[in-house]
Design an enzyme around this catalytic site. Sequence first.
Site, PDB file in Angstrom:
ATOM      1  N   GLU A 174      10.486  17.891  12.904  1.00  0.00           N
ATOM      2  CA  GLU A 174      10.776  17.413  11.794  1.00  0.00           C
ATOM      3  C   GLU A 174      10.007  18.304  10.704  1.00  0.00           C
ATOM      4  OE1 GLU A 174       9.644  13.627   9.754  1.00  0.00           O
ATOM      5  OE2 GLU A 174      11.452  13.449   9.289  1.00  0.00           O
ATOM      6  N   LYS A 206       0.841  -1.141  -0.053  1.00  0.00           N
ATOM      7  CA  LYS A 206      -0.051  -0.114  -0.016  1.00  0.00           C
ATOM      8  C   LYS A 206       1.086   1.362   0.032  1.00  0.00           C
ATOM      9  CE  LYS A 206      -2.330   3.390   2.075  1.00  0.00           C
ATOM     10  NZ  LYS A 206      -1.623   4.489   1.133  1.00  0.00           N
TER      11      LYS A 206
HETATM   12  N1  LIG Z   1      13.208   6.190   8.704  1.00  0.00           N
HETATM   13  C1  LIG Z   1      13.079   6.108   7.352  1.00  0.00           C
HETATM   14  O1  LIG Z   1      13.521   5.048   6.612  1.00  0.00           O
HETATM   15  C2  LIG Z   1      12.213   7.003   6.345  1.00  0.00           C
HETATM   16  C3  LIG Z   1      12.170   6.987   4.999  1.00  0.00           C
HETATM   17  C4  LIG Z   1      11.493   7.793   4.232  1.00  0.00           C
HETATM   18  C5  LIG Z   1      10.556   8.581   4.909  1.00  0.00           C
HETATM   19  N2  LIG Z   1      10.406   8.686   6.206  1.00  0.00           N
HETATM   20  C6  LIG Z   1       9.375   9.336   6.991  1.00  0.00           C
HETATM   21  O2  LIG Z   1       8.270   9.549   6.175  1.00  0.00           O
HETATM   22  C7  LIG Z   1       7.402  10.657   6.499  1.00  0.00           C
HETATM   23  C8  LIG Z   1       6.830  11.274   5.238  1.00  0.00           C
HETATM   24  O3  LIG Z   1       6.106  10.193   4.606  1.00  0.00           O
HETATM   25  P1  LIG Z   1       4.592  10.405   4.631  1.00  0.00           P
HETATM   26  O4  LIG Z   1       4.252  11.819   4.528  1.00  0.00           O
HETATM   27  O5  LIG Z   1       4.134   9.683   3.607  1.00  0.00           O
HETATM   28  O6  LIG Z   1       4.217   9.694   5.923  1.00  0.00           O
HETATM   29  P2  LIG Z   1       2.703   9.215   6.373  1.00  0.00           P
HETATM   30  O7  LIG Z   1       3.136   8.482   7.772  1.00  0.00           O
HETATM   31  O8  LIG Z   1       1.535  10.333   6.355  1.00  0.00           O
HETATM   32  O9  LIG Z   1       2.266   8.177   5.520  1.00  0.00           O
HETATM   33  C9  LIG Z   1       3.058   6.756   5.349  1.00  0.00           C
HETATM   34  C10 LIG Z   1       2.210   5.700   4.600  1.00  0.00           C
HETATM   35  O10 LIG Z   1       1.249   5.406   5.738  1.00  0.00           O
HETATM   36  C11 LIG Z   1      -0.114   5.242   5.299  1.00  0.00           C
HETATM   37  N3  LIG Z   1      -0.952   5.779   6.210  1.00  0.00           N
HETATM   38  C12 LIG Z   1      -1.468   6.798   6.612  1.00  0.00           C
HETATM   39  N4  LIG Z   1      -2.414   6.835   7.746  1.00  0.00           N
HETATM   40  C13 LIG Z   1      -2.372   5.493   7.991  1.00  0.00           C
HETATM   41  C14 LIG Z   1      -3.204   4.786   9.172  1.00  0.00           C
HETATM   42  N5  LIG Z   1      -3.796   5.204   9.981  1.00  0.00           N
HETATM   43  N6  LIG Z   1      -2.713   3.387   9.240  1.00  0.00           N
HETATM   44  C15 LIG Z   1      -1.884   2.803   8.492  1.00  0.00           C
HETATM   45  N7  LIG Z   1      -1.419   3.569   7.522  1.00  0.00           N
HETATM   46  C16 LIG Z   1      -1.585   4.730   7.110  1.00  0.00           C
HETATM   47  C17 LIG Z   1      -0.034   6.532   4.239  1.00  0.00           C
HETATM   48  O11 LIG Z   1      -1.151   6.479   3.175  1.00  0.00           O
HETATM   49  C18 LIG Z   1       1.411   6.012   3.586  1.00  0.00           C
HETATM   50  O12 LIG Z   1       1.201   4.945   2.574  1.00  0.00           O
HETATM   51  C19 LIG Z   1       8.600  11.614   7.225  1.00  0.00           C
HETATM   52  O13 LIG Z   1       8.255  11.626   8.779  1.00  0.00           O
HETATM   53  C20 LIG Z   1       9.767  10.920   6.898  1.00  0.00           C
HETATM   54  O14 LIG Z   1      10.919  11.251   7.801  1.00  0.00           O
HETATM   55  C21 LIG Z   1      11.230   7.876   6.969  1.00  0.00           C
END
Ligand SMILES: NC(=O)c1ccc[n+]([C@@H]2O[C@H](COP(=O)([O-])OP(=O)(O)OC[C@H]3O[C@@H](n4cnc5c(N)ncnc54)[C@H](O)[C@@H]3O)[C@@H](O)[C@H]2O)c1
Length: 483
Positions: free
Chosen positions: A385, A175
């Site tokens: 962040e 997903k």
């Molecule tokens: N540590 C790492 O390896 C790494 C790598 C890349 C990005 N990130 C982090 O990702 C973030 C940015 O990405 P984003 O905005 O897509 O993050 P996000 O948490 O908004 O979304 C990530 C994923 O989770 C899904 N999601 C959203 N709500 C959910 C729920 N209630 N239950 C399950 N899944 C759900 C989203 O649809 C998406 O697919 C930043 O905080 C960044 O630091 C971390």
Amino acid sequence: MSQQFNNFINGKWKASSSKEVIESYNPAKKSEVIGSVQKSTREELNEAVEGAKAAQKKWKKLAGAERGNYLFKVANIMEENLEDIAKTMTKEMGKSLPEAKGETNRGIAILRYYAGEGMRSDGDVIPATDPSALMYSKRVPIGVVGVITPWNFPVAIPIWKMAPALIYGNAVVLKPASEGSVTAAKVIECFDKANFPDGVINFVTGSGSVIGQGLAEHPDVNAITFTGSNAVGKNIGVIAAQKGGKYQLEMGGKNPIIVADDCDVDAAVAATLSGGLKSTGQKCTCSSRVIVQAGIYETFKEKLLEKAKQITVGDGMDADTWMGPCASESQFNTVKHYIEKGKEEGATLLLGGKEPTDEKLKDGYYIEPTIFDDVKTSMTIAQEEIFGPVLALMKVDTVEEAIHLANDVEFGLSASIYTSNIEHMLTFIDDMEAGLVRINAETAGVELQAPFGGMKASSSYSREQGQAAKEFFTTMKTVFIKG
Ligand SMILES: NC(=O)c1ccc[n+]([C@@H]2O[C@H](COP(=O)([O-])OP(=O)(O)OC[C@H]3O[C@@H](n4cnc5c(N)ncnc54)[C@H](O)[C@@H]3O)[C@@H](O)[C@H]2O)c1
Ligand SMILES: O=CCCC(=O)C(=O)O
């Protein structure tokens, strides 16, 4: 013309019963639709998990080398489609085309790395107390793995999770984040063309609260690998712990770069700009706090400003663009919010802080490279962040003080130091609370063959990539045979 993608379930591309789609817009040209994906329901999710569960039983029986051949095939197909995938990524989430090509190439290399794993050892012989018995450990797959990914690396992150999951004999339901779903769909097309057995790979798009949460809660999903924000990750951890499944969470960062008096200043300036502002500051490993020793502070600041002013902001598709737009309206608003916070809380805005005035950029989510001075560790921009092109300069007297300040956040993903002093290097390696510590190198720059993950709130202390992936995507059987 924009393309519409269906879900990929049990080897077939199928539309959602919702009959609704989610459109993906170009952040460099707000009104341009790049493509659309299905706004799926739990019905499709259940179908995908059911298919994955049945398929995994046969998939795990194949020889590792045979599973590896499928991954080699996907890598070759992706290579043929590299240009199209990279251009789609640039148009969908804004990163510059050279970066998008680099990421696609990284995805291909990851596939090849894990393809080779199919031929490597999956256990150890351990001496039994009974000399006539044979005892050994054997790694076995977990079952169905739910893969939930963010938009900032729409090719590399899904692949660095799916490739190890598959090679070790699991089936996958992916997903992706909606803002990267069209790019992810093009990756799944490559998996489809490699003719994996039906059900081994599934792709279901939709909202996080319906499909993401549904995947985490599903009783037949044995493990969840998640990369994204802390708020969502923590919730997934709670769900998985209650359900009893395995989980892995890779989340945010607030990464420091320390610039010591004794460093090569020009190299430190280049690393600060590249590590902080490439991908418009939207890497989990981006530098956001620049902690500089007093003796070099003014020289460093002057050189940093001079170079930052030369950065060309523009559409990632243009050859002379160094930094593209924020990936979406919501990301753009978040960055603007933090810039206002910085000003309100008393940091000095040295550069940027607003949208560029260039008429050509009026139709995109652009923010100028932004640098704050006089930042205190208690300020919001030093703690949270931002995920945007914003650098916070902080002055310290000693390297010890710099490391103390660097650790004064809830996150611990990556950190870097610029110094020529071996003692400073060793102290930094020992005392820095981060999963990735880099000396005389920028904070970003993950290598696929090495473990990657954070400390503190950045991770569930699990590690991805390299050989570390084996820990998460397999479990262990101990076998004892007495003749
Ligand atoms: N540590 C790492 O390896 C790494 C790598 C890349 C990005 N990130 C982090 O990702 C973030 C940015 O990405 P984003 O905005 O897509 O993050 P996000 O948490 O908004 O979304 C990530 C994923 O989770 C899904 N999601 C959203 N709500 C959910 C729920 N209630 N239950 C399950 N899944 C759900 C989203 O649809 C998406 O697919 C930043 O905080 C960044 O630091 C971390
Ligand atoms: O966004 C997180 C991944 C960062 C990364 O892959 C890198 O720094 O190379």
